[in-house]
Design an enzyme around this catalytic site. Structure first.
Site, PDB file in Angstrom:
ATOM      1  CB  ALA A  38      -0.931   0.007   1.212  1.00 48.73           C
ATOM      2  CE  LYS A  39       5.559   0.786  -3.699  1.00 50.79           C
ATOM      3  NZ  LYS A  39       4.724  -0.373  -4.072  1.00 50.79           N
ATOM      4  NE  ARG A  40      -2.936   3.634   2.122  1.00 49.85           N
ATOM      5  CZ  ARG A  40      -3.315   3.259   0.897  1.00 49.85           C
ATOM      6  NH1 ARG A  40      -2.430   3.280  -0.075  1.00 49.85           N
ATOM      7  NH2 ARG A  40      -4.547   2.873   0.643  1.00 49.85           N
TER       8      ARG A  40
END
Length: 261
Positions: free
Chosen positions: A99-101
């Protein structure tokens, strides 16, 4: 001194390594324009396609990594597909939702709740750019695992990640060292290091224990055997991710995995 890793995620990986003998992580990145024509060209077709992929790979991989953007691109129905797919994956195989949050603290708290409480993922990926307070809400999930982007597999990684800081340390090396410190403190932090990067082996020499998520194998040109030799930690573990080369093979999925590994 070797770091002790206590998360269910890590325990699942060790058991799956014993079960399969592989470090393969299958990326579930569905693309309507590439799935075989005998599947319906809609969300239901995506769901059936991914179920078949899982059925053909669950005895050959140690983890799955659905990239949330491929489901977001299909709208709300796509996210419902992701929810069903996570539930369909056997419990003994961990799920990394890519998700690369990473945002200000209260926003990250909601992001972590979405990935971990709603979807039930075992792990996710994080941007470190905004600093520690943007990551702490994820680290606070003690039974989950977090891969922080350090040196990615894309060609433009050199634009920022390889830039030298004022003391001539590359930015990715600074992030890597910070991940070592975070992992010592929280026990659930790993790093993303691209399999296309020649620095993979060097970074491993700086830490024998940190867990690597290694993308870029297959379609991006990275080599599985090099990634395993250069990237596995002291427990023989890494997640070597392959997406397109497994999902859309020229022959069969089994043949594709055999040729890759």
């Amino acid at each position: 001194m070797q770091i002790t890793l206590m998360t269910r995620f890590y325990d699942k990986l060790k058991k799956n390594l014993d079960r399969t003998g592989t470090l393969l992580c299958v990326g579930l990145d569905p693309d309507l324009s590439r799935i075989p024509s005998f599947y319906s060209q809609n969300c239901e077709g995506i769901y059936q396609f991914l179920l078949d992929v899982i059925a053909q790979t669950q005895d050959k991989c140690i983890a799955y990594k659905p990239n949330i953007s491929f489901f977001e691109g299909l709208g709300l129905d796509g996210l419902k597909v992701l929810e069903k797919i996570v539930r369909a994956i056997p419990d003994y195989i961990p799920v990394v939702i890519d998700a690369k949050r990473g945002d200000i603290g209260n926003t990250s708290k909601m992001q972590a709740r979405y990935i971990y409480d709603y979807f039930g993922a075992d792990a996710t990926t994080l941007h470190p750019y905004m600093g520690e307070d943007s990551l702490l809400p994820f680290f606070d999930y003690k039974d989950k695992f977090n891969f922080v982007l350090a040196l990615t597999s894309n060609p433009s990684a050199k634009q920022f990640e390889m830039r030298d800081l004022h003391d001539s340390t590359p930015l990715y090396r600074f992030i890597f060292e910070q991940c070592i410190a975070w992992h010592k403190q929280f026990q659930n932090v790993g790093v993303v290091v691209g399999g296309t990067q020649e620095h993979l082996k060097t970074l491993r020499s700086y830490s024998k224990d940190l867990l690597f998520l290694i993308p870029g194998i297959g379609a991006q040109g990275g080599d599985y055997n090099f990634a395993r030799e250069a990237g596995a930690n002291a427990d023989g573990l890494a997640l070597i991710n392959v997406s397109r080369a497994v999902l859309y093979p020229e022959t069969s999925i089994s043949d594709a995995i055999q040729s890759i590994t």
